[in-house]
Scaffold this active site. Structure first.
Site, PDB file in Angstrom:
ATOM      1  N   ASP A  52       0.877  -1.119  -0.207  1.00 18.50           N
ATOM      2  CA  ASP A  52      -0.069   0.116   0.008  1.00 18.50           C
ATOM      3  C   ASP A  52       0.844   1.210  -0.062  1.00 18.50           C
ATOM      4  O   ASP A  52       1.994   1.462   0.650  1.00 18.50           O
ATOM      5  CB  ASP A  52      -0.857  -0.030   1.201  1.00 18.50           C
ATOM      6  CG  ASP A  52      -1.902   1.113   1.295  1.00 18.50           C
ATOM      7  OD1 ASP A  52      -2.814   1.177   0.403  1.00 18.50           O
ATOM      8  OD2 ASP A  52      -1.749   2.042   2.015  1.00 18.50           O
ATOM      9  N   GLU A 104       1.092  -0.765  -5.332  1.00 20.72           N
ATOM     10  CA  GLU A 104       0.261   0.463  -5.402  1.00 20.72           C
ATOM     11  C   GLU A 104       0.667   1.805  -5.542  1.00 20.72           C
ATOM     12  O   GLU A 104       1.151   2.457  -4.527  1.00 20.72           O
ATOM     13  CB  GLU A 104      -0.753   0.172  -4.254  1.00 20.72           C
ATOM     14  CG  GLU A 104      -2.264   0.973  -4.452  1.00 20.72           C
ATOM     15  CD  GLU A 104      -2.074   2.375  -3.441  1.00 20.72           C
ATOM     16  OE1 GLU A 104      -3.326   3.038  -3.921  1.00 20.72           O
ATOM     17  OE2 GLU A 104      -1.641   2.403  -2.591  1.00 20.72           O
TER      18      GLU A 104
HETATM   19  C1  GLC Z   1      -4.247   3.343  -0.382  1.00 21.54           C
HETATM   20  C2  GLC Z   1      -5.437   2.676  -0.379  1.00 21.54           C
HETATM   21  C3  GLC Z   1      -6.546   3.688  -0.115  1.00 21.54           C
HETATM   22  C4  GLC Z   1      -6.298   4.329   1.293  1.00 21.54           C
HETATM   23  C5  GLC Z   1      -4.784   4.870   1.277  1.00 21.54           C
HETATM   24  C6  GLC Z   1      -4.149   5.030   2.807  1.00 21.54           C
HETATM   25  O1  GLC Z   1      -4.184   4.308  -1.485  1.00 21.54           O
HETATM   26  O2  GLC Z   1      -5.829   2.060  -1.850  1.00 21.54           O
HETATM   27  O3  GLC Z   1      -7.844   3.321  -0.091  1.00 21.54           O
HETATM   28  O4  GLC Z   1      -6.971   5.364   1.660  1.00 21.54           O
HETATM   29  O5  GLC Z   1      -3.800   3.875   0.543  1.00 21.54           O
HETATM   30  O6  GLC Z   1      -3.751   3.670   3.406  1.00 21.54           O
END
Ligand code: GLC
Length: 641
Positions: free
Chosen positions: A291, A333
């Protein structure tokens, strides 16, 4: 021998002295671990040196990490060790055309982990081989950013089940050919995590000072200095990147005020997180969704996004896995500029990555009825290093941000800023004639920044009753299913689920419009999935056919993609040559326009005229060209001359 390799040997020897499993001749000697250590320790050591080399405690922390890896390997269950061996023998297993991902929230889709288990027959019906369960860890009551504020990585949210249930589910999924994917939310913890509580209290436990786990400042001097160059990520929640603690100090919080960024400049944070990662690996998780990777390293005077150290740290985590749990993979991500997105993808860093550019440009093409930007991206930004893959998706649990490169758009005469404004207006239904029912997310009038929330069906026109709605849902998925890598379905979208406006009445969700596209499992839509008089049935039956065709078409595996030029503005076009240059290949054509088009016979002059349309299984004579209806897709199996 260089000075560096000599010092590596010295440190490797120090590690061997300390860890029985690495000492030949010792009763606890483990040759498998020792071999992996010999292979990967030099990398880990180099990375640690680059990131932490100037700290006096760097070596001590590194040895603690190795110790952790050795302990974790010792505890790794037999079935997972067997999986390690299988994956090591077939490292690009995830590039198969049989791969198909699904993602859901445990509570919303199935109630709890046992409910997920009971959905396994449906997952098999859908042919899933990968299941991403959204964050399921202990997290604060009320708003927890959908679980992205983690209070303990070793405890499942009790409303969903237990860690033991999760491990059992992972095993059962694996027995059914499905790998379990969970989030590794390692940029931040919740403010209720034990480390966070100890940090605020200034506790030192076993020599570890928890205050240094986060970025805490006595006054606004440093926060102001950092904020001169950082971006606001959740301006609806708080301005800037910091929030104030009850005692007046300031702490770094990129996302919600209760999500506190960890201080990776401290090697003991790395060690602590490596411990949580290895713990999850031993529960049977096969892929970790890393993440918010772009945010993990901060440096004054920079944007604090995608800094070189972020990459080094990911590589270091990866090296730890190669020693102690080699089956595990990372998915990055990074929803940032496309140049940055690819910078995270390599066998040594993140083996798979979301493909936010293809996702956003699919929607861009549907809105503009112009496929040029998408075709350009497929042509120049699709290639990835060998042994890695895109995760291609139509939408996720997050908003859609228009992350295309302005310089790419400029080449087509498109100006980035007004174009993004148009797309935002279009998808929230502010443009006359728009088919979309999206909702703005983090609308920032100060910067003009805004992103889009909405389910696929609602964004594509099904909710508005637009005649092209169902076709657009199918078209968008047909692209994600044919560009290679791992296609990922947001579960429920395959039965055309619509927006859930109920979030506005739920206090913990009302302030975050992304909940509009995180509906509860649409039971009625699922019940209608065989009824083709409904939008749900139409989407489901057509997607199922695409999935089946993909499964039996090896040319759609791997990730290689070649351009194909039709000269038609509204046609997305490319070729998939499969794993090798051996023929035949699949030519994908998709018309984002509202009018039928004819792809001229001349366009196909490089391929044999005898071809087969895979969707619907019909023979095609390419000497007549190909007719594409409005929002139509064909997957032509053709043989180059
Ligand atoms: C990522 C997740 C998102 C979240 C963020 C903070 O971007 O996909 O949903 O708000 O991280 O953890």
């Amino acid at each position: 021998m260089t000075a560096l390799s000599r010092s590596v040997l010295v440190d490797a020897d120090t590690a061997r002295e300390r860890i029985a499993a690495l000492r030949p001749g010792d009763a606890g000697y483990d040759p498998v671990l020792a071999a992996r250590f010999a292979e990967h320790f030099p990398t880990l050591h180099r990375l640690f040196g680059e990131v932490y080399g100037t700290r006096a405690d760097a070596l001590e922390a590194l040895l603690a990490v190795v110790d952790l890896a050795a302990t974790s390997w010792r505890e790794r269950p037999e079935d997972l060790r067997a999986l390690d061996a299988r994956r090591e023998g077939d490292p690009f297993w995830f590039g198969s055309n049989g791969m198909l991902g699904g993602v859901c929230y445990v509570d919303r889709y199935a109630g709890n982990l046992d409910g997920v288990r009971r959905q396994i027959p449906y997952f098999r019906e859908l042919r899933l081989t990968y299941l991403h369960l959204m964050p399921l860890f202990a997290s604060p009551e009320g708003n927890s950013d959908g679980g992205y504020a983690v209070s303990s990585y070793r405890d499942v949210n009790p409303a969903l089940g237990s860690m033991r249930d999760l491990a059992a589910l992972a095993r059962e999924l694996r027995d059914n050919g499905i790998c379990l994917v969970v989030d590794f939310i390692f940029n931040h913890t919740s403010n209720e995590h034990e480390w966070a509580r100890r940090a605020v209290a200034g506790e030192v436990v076993d020599g570890v000072a928890y205050e240094d786990f986060y970025l805490i400042f006595p006054d606004r001097t440093m926060p102001d200095a950092y904020e001169r160059t950082t971006r606001e990520i959740f301006p609806d929640d708080h301005p800037g990147s910091f929030v104030q603690l009850a005692d007046g100090r300031w702490i770094w919080a990129t996302f919600y005020h209760f999500q506190w960024d960890l201080n990776y400049a401290n090697p003991w944070v790395f060690r602590a997180m490596a411990g949580e990662m290895l713990f999850l690996a031993n529960q049977g998780v096969e892929l970790l969704r890393m993440d918010a990777v772009a945010f993990i390293w901060k440096q004054l005077g920079t944007t604090c996004e995608s800094l070189p150290q972020a990459h080094l740290l990911l590589q270091a985590f990866n090296a730890v896995l190669r020693i102690a749990a080699p089956a595990l993979l990372f998915k990055s991500e990074a929803i940032v500029h496309p140049d940055e997105v690819v910078s995270y993808v390599s066998p040594q860093e993140c083996q798979v990555s979301y493909n936010p550019l293809q996702m956003a440009l699919t929607w861009e093409a549907l809105a503009t009825r112009d496929a040029r930007l998408l075709n350009q991206a497929l042509e120049r930004r699709h290639a990835l290093p060998e042994g890695t893959a895109w995760v291609n998706y139509v939408r996720s649990h997050d908003d859609i941000g228009w992350t295309f490169a302005d310089e790419d758009a400029a080449e087509l005469g498109i100006e980035g800023y007004p174009h993004r404004r148009f797309l935002n207006d279009f998808y929230v239904g502010r443009v006359p004639g728009s088919f979309s029912r999206g909702v703005p997310f983090q609308d920032n009038p100060r910067t003009g920044d805004c992103r889009i929330a909405g389910t696929t069906a609602s964004l594509a026109g099904v909710e508005a009753g637009d005649a092209g709605g169902v076709d657009r849902v199918v078209l968008a998925h047909a692209i994600a299913l044919s560009t290679g890598g791992i296609p990922l379905l947001y579960l429920g979208d395959e039965v055309a689920q619509l927006n859930d406006y109920g979030y506005r009445d739920r206090p913990d969700e009302a302030g975050d419009s992304r909940w509009v596209h995180r509906p509860f499992r649409p039971a009625e839509a699922y019940a209608n999935r065989e009824d083709v008089t409904t939008a749900s049935g139409q989407v489901f039956s057509r997607l199922r056919e695409l999935i089946e065709v993909r499964r039996r078409t090896p040319e759609l595996g791997g990730g290689r993609l070649l351009p194909f030029h039709t000269g038609l503005r509204s046609v997305v076009a490319f070729q998939r040559p499969g794993w090798t240059d051996d023929f035949p290949r699949v030519i994908v054509l998709a018309n984002v326009g509202d009018d039928a088009v004819h792809v001229d016979a001349m366009t196909f002059s490089g391929v044999d005229h005898v071809a087969r349309e895979l969707i619907g299984s019909t023979d095609v004579d390419l000497r007549r060209g190909v007719d594409l209806p409005a929002h139509g897709v064909v997957w032509l199996h053709a043989t180059p001359l």
